[in-house]
Design an enzyme around this catalytic site. Sequence first.
Site, PDB file in Angstrom:
ATOM      1  N   SER A 142       0.845  -1.192   0.000  1.00  0.00           N
ATOM      2  CA  SER A 142       0.000   0.000   0.000  1.00  0.00           C
ATOM      3  C   SER A 142       0.878   1.237   0.000  1.00  0.00           C
ATOM      4  CB  SER A 142      -0.896   0.008   1.243  1.00  0.00           C
ATOM      5  OG  SER A 142      -1.509   1.274   1.429  1.00  0.00           O
ATOM      6  N   TYR A 155      -2.428  -0.458  10.086  1.00  0.00           N
ATOM      7  CA  TYR A 155      -2.524  -0.860   8.689  1.00  0.00           C
ATOM      8  C   TYR A 155      -1.197  -0.586   7.976  1.00  0.00           C
ATOM      9  CZ  TYR A 155      -3.945  -0.571   3.760  1.00  0.00           C
ATOM     10  OH  TYR A 155      -4.038  -0.718   2.402  1.00  0.00           O
ATOM     11  N   LYS A 159       1.542  -3.196   6.034  1.00  0.00           N
ATOM     12  CA  LYS A 159       1.894  -3.053   4.630  1.00  0.00           C
ATOM     13  C   LYS A 159       3.391  -2.797   4.450  1.00  0.00           C
ATOM     14  CE  LYS A 159      -2.170  -3.842   3.024  1.00  0.00           C
ATOM     15  NZ  LYS A 159      -2.433  -5.058   2.221  1.00  0.00           N
TER      16      LYS A 159
END
Length: 262
Positions: A142, A155, A159
């Site tokens: 990401s 998150y 990633k």
Amino acid sequence: MDIRFDNKVALITGGTSGIGLAFAELAGSLGAKVAVCGTNPNKLSKALEELRGKGITAYGETCDVSDSAALQAFADRTQAELGPIDIWVSNAGVYPQHSIIDTTEEVWDRTVDTNLKSVYLGARIGYQAMKERGGVMLLASSFAALFPSVGSGVYAATKSAISSMVRTLAAELAPYGIRVNGYIPGVIDTEMNQALIAERGEQLLAPIALRTFGHAEDVAWAMAFLASDYARYITGTCLEISGGKMGVQNPSKAWQDKETRG
């Protein structure tokens, strides 16, 4: 360039919507047989109907990708239904919106299990499936791995770890003819991001050079290239598909200059 996946099998986790489904549709339209999994049975049913309605050979089931036995069973049944796996896509993910200190242990565990543990498990299972014949692994990173954001730090951490795993796995699996690459979406207009886009659309557009949000198909085409023989000398790379996000500090000035020049 004529990308084809004839007689190849692609397995996509998180393949019932968004980027995963877009890649399944594209790979299928280019000749692949595809297997998709997700956690929502209604989305799965709809995805399979959509894929098969386009003439694509497709198999799917619900699966907890953080459960090694469940993911192994999905891979085994895919091979029984479609044949040996050639392309393994670890796309499943969740995107919790909490600061790190406000993230509960339950949310932490779910995020790490879904976003990161599933990639580790997929690498092990995909290796076993492809080690005799070679193949391709594509792992979902990401833009948050490059520039983490306040409010989604857990998150971003998962990633970032995936981007690191891409490089290591590429070296570890090279002797078996398995290429490993990652893909880094920017702000893509998918179900996962729709609430953020609705709430902060102009703010999210500001750092993007192309001044538009991406679509799932934009990422799917980049993934298709990485999975194809045209990328046979590319491994250990994370390809950014972000419209030039944060390439410079002030991309809006180029648009202002265009208006000034007439």
